[in-house]
Design a protein around this motif. Sequence first.
Motif: not given
Lengths: 308, 293
Positions: A293, A297-304
């Motif tokens: 992040k 600069g962007v919020y992340q996803s556990s998918d990645y």
Amino acid sequence: MKDKKIRNGNFNLESITHVAVDKVGVEERVARFQTRSIKNEAKLQGLKMVLSMIDLTTLEGKDTPGKVRQMCYKAQHLHEVHAGLPSVAAVCVYPTMVRTAKNALLNSGINVASVSTAFPSGQAPLEIKIRDTKFAVDEGADEIDMVISRGKFLSGEHAYVFDEIATIKDLCGNARLKVILETGELATLDNVRRASDIAIYAGADFIKTSTGKIQPAATMQVTYTMLMAIKDYFDATGKMIGMKPAGGISTSKLALHNLVMVKEVLGNKWLSNEWFRFGASSLANDVLMQIMKSETGVYQSSDYFSID
Amino acid sequence: MSRLEVLKTYKIYIGGQFPRTESGRYYSPLDKKGKPIGNICLSSRKDVRNAVVAARKAFGGWSERSAFNRGQILYRIAEMLEGRREQFISELQMQGSTKVAAEKEVLRAIDRIVYYAGWCDKYQQILSSVNPVASSHFNFSVVEPTGVVGIVTPQECALIGLVSLVMPVICGGNTCVVVASENSPLCAITFAEVLNSSDLPAGVVNILTGTNLELNNVLATHMDVNAMVYGGKDQEALKSIQESSVLNVKRVISQVKDWMESNAQDLYLISDTQEVKTTWHPIENIGGASSSY
């Protein structure tokens, strides 16, 4: 009590049974650690430090060699998308999984920690705990995480607890000994402080809050109380003892609060994985997501990110 | 005797709780006479983050509920809304509606929820299919919820617009983070109070108030949001959401309708946030009279 093994210096068991912890004071001090403003650059540095302090842990009845190997792989390759990340400090497994973990981590510089002494309850005869520990050491464990006998401790047999820790310490050889107090079962901060002192004076290299099987686990109040025990011991003897909060620290924010606390209570010397660890299974991914992040600069996803 | 006026603080709705905004900021929209109508949270990017975490956490449980149970819960929302009609009517009036229009809007909202409650255990049959293929396979397609959906509600028709966009999304087993109307946010938060008292699991719907300018793109760039539904008319804002959504190839759905129309509701609003999964199942025989299906 006469055959008590004094390892870490002069120590009178009676003297520590009267230590009183100011609970309200602890609450207030801990609340202040959580209000520190950490700027972006320091935060990123802190997050990387957290990663390097993690003992990646799997302690479940359903653990298999496959699961342990997968975790060891994760320990070495946290998030390959991002270059320059540190690896974790150690993996923490049951004694029967030590050999598997050892083989999977060859030449990686990552330690293998093994729980022992009838983890998590500690309800076994001393001879079984001794064999448990010997087995883990013989299998190649670099660190031993033992549990104290909480039943004995709560019934006032402090000397028994002391001697047990000292006995296990003798078996560890070069392996570093972490002593799990299981503070969730000790009921009061006074007890936490008492158990910390017993563990430290009996030979612990590290003191650790919890097994992760009991709630509450590593609250900041408990960790603070244990850090104070380490500080007092350091002031008295000049020897450093490590600290490992474990259980319930699953977010970066909480981990950073802990680092702030260590820095302000014990100082910079403790800010390395030689003296401070986090016992956690899901913390690593949250920290990685925060690091990414910061970078993107962007919020992340556990998918990645890899599976815990 | 004159009484001290109590101006309600409308808090945001995240994970079944009503926290204040993490940023501590507020704004006070004005009514037609220039009088403040309430204290409204000016949500920040961190509130978006917390809301998405809550929505993701709720997704597994909500999408795996039995379809019939989802229908029951949606119907329960309609029941609870019915019981609080007067409050919604008065809030819509504070926001500038006439009494007649406000009453009509609330009734329409209730009816719309009932409509989607009915679809909960039926859309699967209509949208799924068995497909003719030339090889010896039993080939079928089923729909599954997209995941966490970001919803930006229209500025006008604050209640019916929100209901019309949220209901098809949760009807289909998704969870959502909703950006309420900036100028007319009152009934969005009161609607959250309705949701909170109607068996809807925590986190299925999360509602934030604040500015579109600040919140839209945080949602649209968020890697853990799987689709965006934009209900506004601002083409620039839509374009910006579409561009941000490229990052993790989100679906972006633009919905502009007159939501007060009785027919501004259909199955395809549900299918917008569904993914089609097609399965090829090998079989021995195909097309013959003895074919096993």
